[in-house]
Design a protein around this motif. Structure first.
Motif, PDB file in Angstrom:
ATOM      1  N   LEU A 112      64.062  31.943 -79.038  1.00  8.79           N
ATOM      2  CA  LEU A 112      65.033  30.785 -78.522  1.00  8.79           C
ATOM      3  C   LEU A 112      63.952  29.608 -78.497  1.00  8.79           C
ATOM      4  CD1 LEU A 112      67.756  29.773 -77.773  1.00  8.79           C
ATOM      5  CD2 LEU A 112      67.309  30.194 -75.390  1.00  8.79           C
ATOM      6  N   LYS A 113      64.660  28.797 -79.497  1.00  5.86           N
ATOM      7  CA  LYS A 113      63.859  27.533 -79.253  1.00  5.86           C
ATOM      8  C   LYS A 113      64.632  26.324 -78.317  1.00  5.86           C
ATOM      9  CE  LYS A 113      62.368  23.781 -82.369  1.00  5.86           C
ATOM     10  NZ  LYS A 113      62.471  23.028 -83.644  1.00  5.86           N
ATOM     11  N   ILE A 114      63.770  25.939 -77.486  1.00  5.15           N
ATOM     12  CA  ILE A 114      64.364  25.008 -76.496  1.00  5.15           C
ATOM     13  C   ILE A 114      63.821  23.622 -76.487  1.00  5.15           C
ATOM     14  CG2 ILE A 114      65.066  27.180 -74.723  1.00  5.15           C
ATOM     15  CD1 ILE A 114      62.759  26.678 -73.083  1.00  5.15           C
ATOM     16  N   GLU A 115      64.517  22.647 -75.907  1.00  7.09           N
ATOM     17  CA  GLU A 115      64.122  21.487 -75.820  1.00  7.09           C
ATOM     18  C   GLU A 115      63.933  20.794 -74.499  1.00  7.09           C
ATOM     19  OE1 GLU A 115      66.186  18.316 -77.777  1.00  7.09           O
ATOM     20  OE2 GLU A 115      64.717  16.761 -77.592  1.00  7.09           O
ATOM     21  N   LYS A 116      62.781  20.394 -74.066  1.00  8.62           N
ATOM     22  CA  LYS A 116      62.492  19.783 -72.775  1.00  8.62           C
ATOM     23  C   LYS A 116      63.416  18.593 -72.547  1.00  8.62           C
ATOM     24  CE  LYS A 116      59.173  20.823 -69.410  1.00  8.62           C
ATOM     25  NZ  LYS A 116      60.271  21.586 -69.096  1.00  8.62           N
ATOM     26  N   MET A 117      64.099  18.783 -71.281  1.00  8.99           N
ATOM     27  CA  MET A 117      65.148  17.431 -71.001  1.00  8.99           C
ATOM     28  C   MET A 117      64.681  16.683 -69.911  1.00  8.99           C
ATOM     29  SD  MET A 117      67.251  18.330 -73.536  1.00  8.99           S
ATOM     30  CE  MET A 117      68.762  17.759 -73.521  1.00  8.99           C
ATOM     31  N   GLU A 118      65.190  15.645 -69.916  1.00  9.34           N
ATOM     32  CA  GLU A 118      64.886  14.735 -68.767  1.00  9.34           C
ATOM     33  C   GLU A 118      66.433  14.155 -68.273  1.00  9.34           C
ATOM     34  OE1 GLU A 118      60.706  12.470 -69.943  1.00  9.34           O
ATOM     35  OE2 GLU A 118      62.644  11.308 -70.003  1.00  9.34           O
ATOM     36  N   LEU A 119      66.486  13.717 -66.918  1.00  8.80           N
ATOM     37  CA  LEU A 119      67.703  13.243 -66.408  1.00  8.80           C
ATOM     38  C   LEU A 119      67.753  11.977 -66.590  1.00  8.80           C
ATOM     39  CD1 LEU A 119      68.352  15.737 -63.640  1.00  8.80           C
ATOM     40  CD2 LEU A 119      69.311  15.804 -65.574  1.00  8.80           C
ATOM     41  N   GLY A 120      68.689  11.359 -67.072  1.00  2.46           N
ATOM     42  CA  GLY A 120      69.238   9.864 -67.187  1.00  2.46           C
ATOM     43  C   GLY A 120      70.143   9.382 -66.245  1.00  2.46           C
ATOM     44  N   GLU A 121      71.094   8.502 -66.502  1.00  2.00           N
ATOM     45  CA  GLU A 121      72.203   7.814 -65.739  1.00  2.00           C
ATOM     46  C   GLU A 121      73.212   8.930 -65.655  1.00  2.00           C
ATOM     47  OE1 GLU A 121      72.097   4.879 -64.135  1.00  2.00           O
ATOM     48  OE2 GLU A 121      70.015   5.151 -64.798  1.00  2.00           O
ATOM     49  N   PRO A 122      73.962   9.160 -64.479  1.00  2.00           N
ATOM     50  CA  PRO A 122      75.174   9.973 -64.386  1.00  2.00           C
ATOM     51  C   PRO A 122      76.134   9.750 -65.580  1.00  2.00           C
ATOM     52  CG  PRO A 122      74.844   8.740 -62.418  1.00  2.00           C
ATOM     53  CD  PRO A 122      73.701   8.159 -63.500  1.00  2.00           C
ATOM     54  N   ASP A 123      76.739  10.942 -65.758  1.00  2.00           N
ATOM     55  CA  ASP A 123      77.557  10.815 -67.132  1.00  2.00           C
ATOM     56  C   ASP A 123      79.100  10.888 -66.476  1.00  2.00           C
ATOM     57  OD1 ASP A 123      78.055  13.453 -66.339  1.00  2.00           O
ATOM     58  OD2 ASP A 123      77.178  14.230 -67.940  1.00  2.00           O
ATOM     59  N   ALA A 124      79.908  11.166 -67.074  1.00  2.00           N
ATOM     60  CA  ALA A 124      81.669  10.917 -66.784  1.00  2.00           C
ATOM     61  C   ALA A 124      81.756  11.929 -65.702  1.00  2.00           C
ATOM     62  CB  ALA A 124      82.383  11.290 -68.016  1.00  2.00           C
ATOM     63  N   SER A 125      80.943  13.225 -65.811  1.00  2.00           N
ATOM     64  CA  SER A 125      81.177  14.147 -64.593  1.00  2.00           C
ATOM     65  C   SER A 125      80.551  13.897 -63.440  1.00  2.00           C
ATOM     66  CB  SER A 125      80.403  15.660 -65.080  1.00  2.00           C
ATOM     67  OG  SER A 125      79.046  15.479 -65.125  1.00  2.00           O
ATOM     68  N   GLY A 126      79.796  12.712 -63.551  1.00  2.00           N
ATOM     69  CA  GLY A 126      78.972  12.439 -62.046  1.00  2.00           C
ATOM     70  C   GLY A 126      77.798  12.743 -61.916  1.00  2.00           C
ATOM     71  N   ARG A 127      77.464  13.795 -62.793  1.00  2.00           N
ATOM     72  CA  ARG A 127      76.021  14.453 -62.908  1.00  2.00           C
ATOM     73  C   ARG A 127      75.146  13.622 -63.870  1.00  2.00           C
ATOM     74  NH1 ARG A 127      77.586  20.406 -63.965  1.00  2.00           N
ATOM     75  NH2 ARG A 127      78.481  19.294 -65.643  1.00  2.00           N
ATOM     76  N   ARG A 128      73.854  13.505 -63.442  1.00  2.00           N
ATOM     77  CA  ARG A 128      72.968  12.745 -64.320  1.00  2.00           C
ATOM     78  C   ARG A 128      72.636  13.530 -65.971  1.00  2.00           C
ATOM     79  NH1 ARG A 128      67.367  12.228 -61.262  1.00  2.00           N
ATOM     80  NH2 ARG A 128      67.232  10.715 -62.847  1.00  2.00           N
ATOM     81  N   ARG A 129      72.972  12.605 -66.727  1.00  2.00           N
ATOM     82  CA  ARG A 129      72.993  13.260 -68.060  1.00  2.00           C
ATOM     83  C   ARG A 129      71.568  13.784 -68.424  1.00  2.00           C
ATOM     84  NH1 ARG A 129      76.372  11.173 -72.026  1.00  2.00           N
ATOM     85  NH2 ARG A 129      76.754   9.509 -70.987  1.00  2.00           N
ATOM     86  N   PRO A 130      71.715  14.897 -69.127  1.00  2.00           N
ATOM     87  CA  PRO A 130      70.369  15.302 -69.537  1.00  2.00           C
ATOM     88  C   PRO A 130      69.897  14.746 -70.965  1.00  2.00           C
ATOM     89  CG  PRO A 130      72.071  17.194 -69.787  1.00  2.00           C
ATOM     90  CD  PRO A 130      72.488  15.886 -69.273  1.00  2.00           C
ATOM     91  N   ILE A 131      68.669  14.204 -71.142  1.00  2.00           N
ATOM     92  CA  ILE A 131      68.333  13.624 -72.594  1.00  2.00           C
ATOM     93  C   ILE A 131      67.214  14.346 -72.903  1.00  2.00           C
ATOM     94  CG2 ILE A 131      67.464  11.504 -73.457  1.00  2.00           C
ATOM     95  CD1 ILE A 131      68.586  10.148 -70.523  1.00  2.00           C
ATOM     96  N   GLY A 132      67.311  14.711 -74.220  1.00  2.00           N
ATOM     97  CA  GLY A 132      66.240  15.533 -74.919  1.00  2.00           C
ATOM     98  C   GLY A 132      64.967  14.608 -75.118  1.00  2.00           C
ATOM     99  N   THR A 133      63.779  15.375 -74.975  1.00  2.00           N
ATOM    100  CA  THR A 133      62.253  14.609 -74.960  1.00  2.00           C
ATOM    101  C   THR A 133      61.782  14.639 -76.200  1.00  2.00           C
ATOM    102  OG1 THR A 133      61.387  16.685 -74.073  1.00  2.00           O
ATOM    103  CG2 THR A 133      62.077  15.001 -72.341  1.00  2.00           C
ATOM    104  N   ASN A 134      62.227  15.808 -77.218  1.00  2.00           N
ATOM    105  CA  ASN A 134      61.492  15.855 -78.413  1.00  2.00           C
ATOM    106  C   ASN A 134      60.386  16.733 -78.396  1.00  2.00           C
ATOM    107  OD1 ASN A 134      62.191  15.482 -81.118  1.00  2.00           O
ATOM    108  ND2 ASN A 134      61.426  13.523 -81.208  1.00  2.00           N
TER     109      ASN A 134
END
Lengths: 281, 475
Positions: B369-391
């Motif tokens: 399974l190839k996985i991408e490391k994520m960072e948390l950005g600003e909250p999205d519509a659900s109110g939770r911080r949006r995960p952003i890909g780091t490449n």
């Protein structure tokens, strides 16, 4: 509980059961399927409907004994009851088209026949091609023939009809100028794949296949029966089982079909072995 | 404050006896074993009976929590059961599966502040454990009483035998209605039997609930896929049902749409759990097969993901990962399930998002399974911080992947019921808080309306609909 009103053994590996299920019989159409469980702890087996009698209130299934579960199903006799019987599931076969060819391979003939009959009853021109491994495995020859304007039978070993696979007579017909507006194939995935390739070669406007992947619930819940059609994931149980064959990823479907081969073989051997022990006692 | 006894000021919950992590991760028996009477009384005395009752305000069905706990503290367990029963139909289930930390226990006065001696956050009263204790006590001690119910002759059909359907059926049957439940599978219980595993919710408990309904005269018809074998209109026009409650749940699994998702060895959580729980694939002699994988990655962070991961472990996996694209803080699963999963040895790959499933070219099985490391950005519509890909990418060696990223309502009923409106997620639209749909006499509730949510919300919806149906038909 669902009563078996008729059992017909075609040959050592293929059996027909006619089952009392008035509600299902009332709603069933060719191309749809049911799920059966022989006993309380049995696996859920999806089987395409082989026929139905709305007046008698019965539904017919024809199955091949390939593993432990179908082996157990085959132990039910006339007068016995199947523990569970659910349906009709999936979408019926679309019987539009004026000049159609219905291709059935092996057990697929059991499903191809009611589909051919539906077209035939609707006054469409039906050409049928039925392929078997050998003459001992032939099923429903007379029925299929009577539902067809033209009927061709073939076998792998030439013991009945023309020798060779179903794509040979299909290609011959197309080559000789036959203009089918639809070809429907039902049988092993590999057969449907090659039928589709032949249809593509001769630009048949519509090519349909009836998929029979591994399933559990049959109502869209498990996603086990998913396949790739036109680059999108589809569920055979609710979106099918019929699909536009030109868009189906047959290689993937073939792989997914082998998921439990080893388990099935082991379970089959065990159940046969246990039964043998019982008989010896 | 109660007069009969001094409150127990211990800062933490009375510990719950449970199977040792290293033992339980190899069997399917229930993990948490339940309080003894002494433990329950001890824990109940931690409740201060605050006049503001924040727990009641945060219970989706407003159980009178301080009152039932007070009765437990006094040893009046049956009285406690009666109090719970006024608001809840499935206490043995909800005591086990409710996300109490976000509901009743979340605002408990006893959970406020830090314990000076240990420096740890104080714990709320173990309301869920007490609810479970009371329900189990009742089930073990209650005598069979045959209450004569006067039939009123009105016929009601319930579609689906999950938490909302069971509740709606029970409430109506007690009022004298002639109730029939239609269940698509071969066994009643819905998600309680096909989804939630034995080790978290023993199936005997669900069976007891279903049996209780049968005793009330409810007919349970299995193998009935409404929308296929019979339509809602036929139930009304031909079978004479005067009202219908649709509690068909949210059973359609979602997939990610990434490369390799249809490879052999990739399951939806629904399939994996259905094989394991409903079809009993974990038993040695089961007819239904399941892959006994060695290295498993479960994608998602909800209760269903935890269930699937813990099933995989119990089926013999040596390594099980939870792959979740946000952090521990956003993990939607019930806190206790996350703790249990961690104790049992499941590795959490947080802030990682699957991007591709790689095939073993020889076996055509899943291999990585190839996985991408994520960072948390600003909250999205659900109110939770949006995960952003780091490449930044990594690979997990696995032979089985279970996708557990959510489910949608099944479209079968919508497709075959004229005038039944749904939103663009397929959820049935309701006209009022009682679950009346766009069709008269047709009510709906639970996941079929809300999308995948909790057992207690579904139960609450079943109760509301039962009230409205009674009002409509008794006019």
């Amino acid at each position: 509980m669902f009563k078996i009103v008729r059992k017909k053994v075609f040959n050592p590996t293929e059996t027909l059961l006619e089952i009392e299920a008035p509600l299902i019989a009332k709603k069933a159409h060719p191309g749809q399927f049911i799920i059966v469980r022989a006993f309380e702890d049995s696996e859920r087996i999806p089987l395409t409907i082989g026929g139905y009698d709305r007046e008698k209130g019965t539904v017919t299934i024809i199955f091949q004994i390939v593993g432990a579960s179908t082996f157990k199903l085959n132990q039910l006799e006339e007068g016995d009851y199947a523990h569970d019987f659910v349906g009709p599931l999936g979408e019926p076969t679309d019987i539009s088209g004026e000049n159609v060819c219905v291709v059935g391979g092996g057990l697929g003939v059991a499903i191809a026949y009611p589909i051919a009959k539906a077209f035939h009853d609707a006054g469409k021109k039906v050409t049928s091609i039925a392929g078997f491994r050998n003459k001992d495995l032939v099923i429903l020859e007379d029925e299929f023939k009577s539902a067809s304007d033209k009927f061709i039978i073939c076998s792998d070993d030439g013991s009945i009809g023309t020798k060779g696979v179903v794509t040979l007579p299909l290609e011959e017909l197309l080559k000789s100028g036959e203009k089918f507006d639809k070809v429907i194939s039902i049988g092993p995935v590999i057969m449907m794949k090659f039928v589709t390739e032949v249809c593509k070669k001769y630009n048949v406007p519509q090519c349909v296949c009836s998929m029979n992947p591994i399933m559990i619930d049959g109502t869209g819940m498990c996603g086990c029966c998913r396949l790739t059609v036109g680059g999108k994931t589809k569920f055979a149980c609710v979106d099918g089982p019929d699909f536009n064959a030109y868009e189906v990823d047959f290689d993937e479907a073939m792989q997914r079909g082998t998921m439990y081969k080893a388990f099935e073989k082991k379970a089959y051997d065990e159940v046969k072995c246990n039964l043998f022990k019982k008989e010896v006692k | 404050m109660y007069k009969e006894y001094k409150p127990n000021m211990q800062p933490f919950k009375t510990p719950m006896p449970s199977q040792e992590p290293d033992v339980r991760n190899k069997n399917f028996k229930e993990v948490a074993l339940g309080y003894t009477e002494e433990m329950a009384i001890n824990e109940a005395k931690r409740c201060l009976g605050c006049p503001t009752k924040p727990c009641v305000a945060h219970c989706p069905v407003s159980i009178n929590i301080p009152d039932f706990i007070h009765e437990v503290a006094l040893g009046n367990f049956e009285k406690a059961y009666e109090i719970i029963s006024e608001s809840s139909s499935l206490p043995a289930v909800c005591g086990r599966v409710c996300p109490q930390e976000n509901q009743c226990e979340g605002k408990c006065t006893r959970g406020i502040g830090i314990d000076k001696a240990t420096g740890k956050k104080k714990e709320p009263v173990a309301i869920g454990r007490l609810e479970r204790f009371v329900a189990d006590y009742h089930n073990a001690h209650a005598h069979e009483t045959n209450v004569e119910i006067k039939k009123n002759g009105h016929k009601v059909a319930i579609i689906g035998s999950g938490p909302s359907g069971l509740t709606c059926a029970g409430d109506l049957a007690k009022k004298g209605y002639d109730v029939t439940i239609f269940e698509a599978l071969h066994l009643a219980g819905g998600v309680l039997v096909y989804g939630i595993p034995e080790f978290r919710l023993p199936k005997s408990i669900v069976q007891k609930e279903a049996d209780g309904l049968t005793k009330l005269g409810v007919k349970v018809v299995t193998n009935m896929v409404i929308g296929k074998v019979l339509s809602i209109d036929e139930l009304i026009d031909e079978y004479g049902f005067e009202a219908i409650f649709i509690g068909s749940g949210a059973g359609l699994p979602r997939f990610m749409g990434i490369k390799g998702e249809n490879l052999k060895g990739v399951y939806s959580a629904n399939e994996y759990l259905t094989r394991t729980n409903l079809m009993k694939a974990y038993l040695e002699n089961s007819d239904t097969p399941i892959e006994k994988a060695k290295r498993v990655a479960v994608v998602g962070g909800g209760n269903v993901a935890m269930d699937a991961a813990r099933c995989a472990l119990r089926l013999g996996a040596e390594k099980v990962y939870i792959v979740y694209r946000r952090s521990l803080e956003e993990l939607p699963a019930r806190k206790e399930e996350v703790e249990h999963a961690m104790e049992e040895g499941i590795e959490f790959k947080l802030l990682n998002n699957p991007v591709e499933i790689i095939e073993d070219p020889e076996t055509h099985l899943v291999s990585k399974l190839k996985i991408e490391k994520m960072e948390l950005g600003e909250p999205d519509a659900s109110g939770r911080r949006r995960p952003i890909g780091t490449n930044e990418f990594d690979y997990l060696d696995v032979d089985c992947i279970i996708i557990s990223i959510g489910t949608s309502p099944n479209p079968l009923i919508k497709q075959t019921t004229k005038g039944l409106e749904t939103n663009n997620h397929g959820c049935i639209l309701t006209r009022n808080e009682f679950g009346l749909t766009s069709r008269d006499h047709v009510y709906a509730g639970g996941d079929a309306v809300t999308g995948a949510a909790t057992v207690i919300l579904a139960m609450g919806a079943g109760k509301q609909a039962a009230k409205a149906i009674d009002e409509e038909l008794s006019k």
